[in-house]
Design a protein around this motif. Structure first.
Motif, mmCIF file in Angstrom:
data_model
loop_
_atom_site.group_PDB
_atom_site.id
_atom_site.type_symbol
_atom_site.label_atom_id
_atom_site.label_comp_id
_atom_site.label_asym_id
_atom_site.label_seq_id
_atom_site.Cartn_x
_atom_site.Cartn_y
_atom_site.Cartn_z
ATOM 1 N N ARG A 42 1.201 -0.863 -8.522
ATOM 2 C CA ARG A 42 0.775 0.143 -7.534
ATOM 3 C C ARG A 42 1.582 1.427 -7.683
ATOM 4 N N PHE A 43 2.837 1.303 -8.087
ATOM 5 C CA PHE A 43 3.635 2.508 -8.310
ATOM 6 C C PHE A 43 3.056 3.305 -9.476
ATOM 7 N N VAL A 44 2.703 2.596 -10.557
ATOM 8 C CA VAL A 44 2.107 3.267 -11.717
ATOM 9 C C VAL A 44 0.770 3.890 -11.324
ATOM 10 N N PHE A 45 -0.032 3.143 -10.595
ATOM 11 C CA PHE A 45 -1.341 3.638 -10.154
ATOM 12 C C PHE A 45 -1.168 4.867 -9.256
ATOM 13 N N THR A 87 -4.613 0.424 -15.313
ATOM 14 C CA THR A 87 -3.857 -0.242 -14.251
ATOM 15 C C THR A 87 -4.781 -1.071 -13.365
ATOM 16 N N LEU A 88 -5.963 -0.538 -13.068
ATOM 17 C CA LEU A 88 -6.918 -1.309 -12.269
ATOM 18 C C LEU A 88 -7.286 -2.618 -12.953
ATOM 19 N N LEU A 89 -7.495 -2.568 -14.257
ATOM 20 C CA LEU A 89 -7.799 -3.798 -14.995
ATOM 21 C C LEU A 89 -6.614 -4.754 -14.996
ATOM 22 N N ALA A 90 -5.403 -4.179 -15.039
ATOM 23 C CA ALA A 90 -4.203 -5.022 -15.048
ATOM 24 C C ALA A 90 -4.051 -5.790 -13.741
ATOM 25 N N THR A 117 0.820 -1.205 0.000
ATOM 26 C CA THR A 117 0.000 0.000 0.000
ATOM 27 C C THR A 117 0.856 1.258 0.000
ATOM 28 N N SER A 118 1.971 1.235 0.740
ATOM 29 C CA SER A 118 2.816 2.425 0.863
ATOM 30 C C SER A 118 3.510 2.791 -0.441
ATOM 31 N N VAL A 119 3.586 1.850 -1.379
ATOM 32 C CA VAL A 119 4.230 2.131 -2.662
ATOM 33 C C VAL A 119 3.487 3.246 -3.398
ATOM 34 N N ILE A 176 -0.229 -11.525 -7.897
ATOM 35 C CA ILE A 176 -0.101 -10.586 -6.782
ATOM 36 C C ILE A 176 1.355 -10.176 -6.567
ATOM 37 N N GLY A 177 2.284 -11.053 -6.861
ATOM 38 C CA GLY A 177 3.695 -10.732 -6.683
ATOM 39 C C GLY A 177 4.169 -9.543 -7.514
ATOM 40 N N LEU A 178 3.436 -9.215 -8.568
ATOM 41 C CA LEU A 178 3.806 -8.090 -9.431
ATOM 42 C C LEU A 178 2.999 -6.832 -9.139
#
Length: 394
Positions: free
Chosen positions: A112-115, A96-99, A59-61, A105-107
């Motif tokens: 999250r950084f892009v989002f 990004t949400l669709l991705a 989450t912090s990313v 989950i490992g990716l």
């Protein structure tokens, strides 16, 4: 000081009220998609067996992306225009949400950084748009309406998960669709969105020296808001209260945010914004004391958190109005980016520090927040007295 550019000749310009409605509608829809996604991703990771630490790190990313990305948003706005940049950011956020639904989950950290970067653009540009289009005498009211609508959007996101469920791809598609709806008011506003045509020579240090109350307020509120979302439920559990009470504390803080933003914004318009910021800081101190005094009394704890969450939220919105009083055009865009960055720094550093204090002793959480708000009160009192003595705004 650079002024906000006028729309291109030949382009229809909406009324100021219509363009403000479009800006607030955009960020509200984005807020719904954001809150839905944050809750959904945490639930998915929990169901997959990830630890709380891993969920927190993931989450912090997004907050880290805000810290890195917010300062460069004005440069991107000059390249693509505010109108075009909002299109890009909303599109990237939805994709990004669709991705997420199609990626292991490992990716998710990379996604999250892009989002988070897309969200940084949306918040900086939306706040720049709203503040620059607000008349000075009503700026506090308008930023209060903005904060209220955004808070309602944040509250609506998790509720929508109750309808879509958290399994499969439907909730991700729903979140992406809600974000894409934000394109509609942007399209309606057209070229009425403000432009950033020149580079602003405004460093972070200069901004902090120019409006220390607004910049410090963004950081303080970032710390507090993260604590209310992530640590208040833990605090309740350690008082031997139920998980339901812990969740209720988050709702009480959010409800207070909704109720008090417009009154605080109006107070900032009719009184000195610095006086209102001092009041919000004092409310933070009293809220921390109140949390320690009520102990495990559920009604008392909920009431304290309701008032605490609502009154301290004025730090961000009234501080944002103060930024709008001091800067215009490119400098306002740079200042908005810095405010989002400082708020995000608070989001990143708040949980580990306050969590460590709470591990030391349960009262470490309210004591840590009390210290933070007390330091802000000292700063606000000093700047207010200095203004009265010198007769100049500081």
């Amino acid at each position: 000081m650079t002024e906000v550019a006028q729309p291109n000749i030949g382009q229809p310009r909406l009324s100021r009220t219509a363009t403000l409605v479009a800006a607030i509608a955009t960020i509200t829809l984005v807020g719904i998609g954001l809150s839905l996604s944050v809750a959904l991703l945490a639930i998915r990771m929990e169901e997959a067996g990830y630890s709380s630490a891993a969920i927190g790190l993931s989450t912090s990313v997004s907050g880290l992306a805000n810290v890195i990305g917010a300062p460069i948003v004005p440069r991107l706005a000059r390249m693509f225009g505010v109108h075009g940049l909002l299109y890009i950011a909303i599109g990237v956020g939805a994709i990004t949400l669709l991705a997420f639904s199609a990626t292991p989950i490992g990716l998710w950290i990379a996604l999250r950084f892009v989002f988070g970067a897309a969200l940084a653009i949306l918040f900086v540009m939306s706040e720049f748009w709203i503040v620059s289009a607000s008349p000075a005498q009503r700026r506090g009211l308008i930023t209060g309406i903005y904060a209220t609508c955004l808070a309602l959007g944040f509250a609506a996101g998790p509720a929508i998960l109750g309808l879509t469920g958290t399994s499969g791809s439907l909730p991700f598609w729903t979140g992406a669709a809600l974000m894409l709806l934000g394109l509609v008011p942007v399209a309606v506003a057209g070229r009425s969105t403000p432009a950033v045509e020149q580079s602003a020579k405004l460093s972070l240090l200069v901004l902090i020296r120019t409006v220390p109350l607004a910049t410090a307020a963004a950081f303080v509120f970032g710390v507090f808001e993260t604590a209310s979302m992530s640590l208040f439920p833990v605090y309740a559990l350690r008082l031997d209260l139920s998980a339901g009470v812990g969740a209720a504390l988050i709702s009480c803080a959010a409800l207070g945010n909704v109720v008090f933003q417009i009154p605080l914004g109006l107070a900032g318009d009719r009184l000195s914004r610095r006086v209102v910021l001092l009041f919000c800081g004092l409310s933070g101190v009293l809220g921390a004391l109140g949390m320690m005094l009520v102990g495990s009394n559920v009604v008392g704890l909920c009431l304290v958190v309701f008032l605490w969450g609502g009154l301290t939220a004025g730090l961000y919105t009234v501080g944002l109005a103060l930024i709008g009083d001091r800067f215009k055009g490119a400098e306002l865009a740079a200042a908005s980016g810095a405010v989002v960055m400082l708020y995000s720094v608070g989001l990143v550093v708040g949980p580990p520090v306050l969590g460590q204090l709470m591990d030391w002793r349960l009262s470490g959480l309210p004591l840590g927040l009390l210290t933070l708000f007390a330091l802000y009160v000292v700063l606000a009192s000093y700047k207010l007295l200095k203004t009265r003595w010198s007769g100049r705004e500081t």
